[in-house]
Design an enzyme around this catalytic site. Structure first.
Site, PDB file in Angstrom:
ATOM      1  N   ASP A   1       1.121  -1.321  -0.517  1.00  0.00           N
ATOM      2  CA  ASP A   1      -0.272  -0.109  -0.142  1.00  0.00           C
ATOM      3  C   ASP A   1       0.746   1.293   0.482  1.00  0.00           C
ATOM      4  OD1 ASP A   1      -2.555   2.008   0.420  1.00  0.00           O
ATOM      5  OD2 ASP A   1      -1.439   1.733   2.391  1.00  0.00           O
TER       6      ASP A   1
ATOM      7  N   ASP B   1      -0.379   5.122   0.932  1.00  0.00           N
ATOM      8  CA  ASP B   1      -1.143   6.158   1.957  1.00  0.00           C
ATOM      9  C   ASP B   1      -0.836   5.295   3.155  1.00  0.00           C
ATOM     10  OD1 ASP B   1      -1.791   8.296   0.283  1.00  0.00           O
ATOM     11  OD2 ASP B   1      -2.939   7.202  -0.326  1.00  0.00           O
TER      12      ASP B   1
ATOM     13  N   SER C   1      -3.045   1.436  -4.440  1.00  0.00           N
ATOM     14  CA  SER C   1      -3.417   1.997  -3.868  1.00  0.00           C
ATOM     15  C   SER C   1      -4.586   2.950  -4.085  1.00  0.00           C
ATOM     16  CB  SER C   1      -2.008   3.130  -3.510  1.00  0.00           C
ATOM     17  OG  SER C   1      -3.007   4.743  -2.598  1.00  0.00           O
TER      18      SER C   1
END
Length: 336
Positions: free
Chosen positions: A85, A87, A200
């Site tokens: 991922d 963030d 993402s």
């Protein structure tokens, strides 16, 4: 061609669920409290990782993790594939006690969004974000809510007449921060020719600009995210479809299986995320042999039990990639 992929429906890995059901080790067991076993499931590799001895590192089933690490080390770099991922996983969650912005935050709070539109986004955020992070909202309700959430945010970005140059400026002017030693992480993968698949639900254009800003653009890194589309004059005209959100980060976003087919010899996967929904990111990997999942529990530490039930390794309020780098070092045969 992998920079404009999107998704549809979430489903849990049967393999992961079965593994969790089989586990009989008490939850929230730290590496530092594990005794060395006399079997092939000993914790030799785990104990050799000094950074993994800290109190914020939690492992429910150290014997399973040791076995996976031993198999990955035997397979070496040629069998390895990393899926992550972005963030609050590759980027920091907090800095000096202050929450760090995610990719959408950078745009919605920038000087290129009017005060009126910033107020609109704040109201939308206040209504939908609690639903996004909720663990009680049923999936069949959450999915349409997430589509509404991010479609409304994107529509405001469109109303704001953003330009491609504005996006670059937003990142350059922002105090964006990646996790400590993210540069080591990406450099180590690049030097050892290990693919990094960044998956993402944020904004792909912001991710690319952040990598550029920090000098971390590498050919082995592939980004699957929500990408903006611009006309010849550089004006924002739309977003890639379908929409990627927290509930559909799985193989359904891929238009075909060519990416994972190209990596079919890489059957050992390290998955890194900060949400339980991130566990679905490896669903497109064919013939997966070994899977090691590492989860960052950035906030809501009361959810530690949920995380240790789901992830192999849980890092509580750790703003670095030190544990991940140490594991990679053992697999590729170098301390990085």
């Amino acid at each position: 061609m992998w920079t404009q992929l999107l998704c549809q429906q979430v489903f849990c890995r049967a393999k992961l669920s079965a593994r969790l059901r089989r586990s009989c080790v008490p939850p929230c067991l730290r590496i530092s409290s594990v005794r060395t076993a006399s079997t092939i499931h000993s914790t030799r590799i785990l104990r050799s990782l000094e950074v993994a001895q800290q109190d914020h590192v939690h492992i429910k089933d150290p014997r399973h993790v040791e076995q996976v690490l031993s198999n990955m080390a035997a397979g070496g770099r040629g069998k390895l594939h990393v899926i992550s991922d972005f963030d609050h996983t590759l980027s920091r969650s907090t800095y000096n006690g202050v929450r760090c912005p995610m990719t959408h935050d950078l745009v919605k709070d920038s000087r290129f969004i009017s005060e009126v539109n910033q107020q609109k986004t704040a109201e939308i955020w206040a209504y939908y974000y609690p639903k996004e992070i909720s663990t009680t909202v049923p999936l069949h309700e959450k999915i349409p809510q997430m589509v509404e959430f991010w479609t409304k945010i994107h529509d405001i970005f469109l109303e704001s007449n953003l330009s491609q140059q504005a996006v670059r400026t937003i990142v350059q002017e922002s105090d964006t921060r990646l996790r400590d030693n993210c540069d080591t992480f990406m450099s180590l993968l690049h030097k050892n020719d290990i693919p990094l698949f960044v998956f993402s639900a944020g904004l792909g254009d912001i991710i690319h600009e952040m990598f550029k800003k920090h000098g971390l653009v590498y050919p082995n890194c592939y980004v699957v995210s929500n990408f903006m589309t611009f006309d010849d004059a550089g004006k924002l005209t739309g977003f890639s479809e379908p929409l990627i959100h927290i509930c559909n980060k799985n193989r359904s976003v891929l238009p075909d299986d060519s990416y994972f087919s190209d990596q079919q010899e890489r059957t050992n996967v390290i998955l890194v995320g900060d949400s339980l929904n991130d566990l679905q990111m490896a669903d497109g990997v064919p013939h997966m042999d070994q899977l090691l999942t590492i989860g960052y529990l950035n906030r809501h530490v009361e959810r530690l039990r949920d995380y240790t039930e789901a992830f192999d390794i849980v890092l509580v309020q750790d703003e670095s990639l030190d544990v991940v780098n140490a594991i990679l070092g053992k697999i590729v045969g170098t301390e990085g």
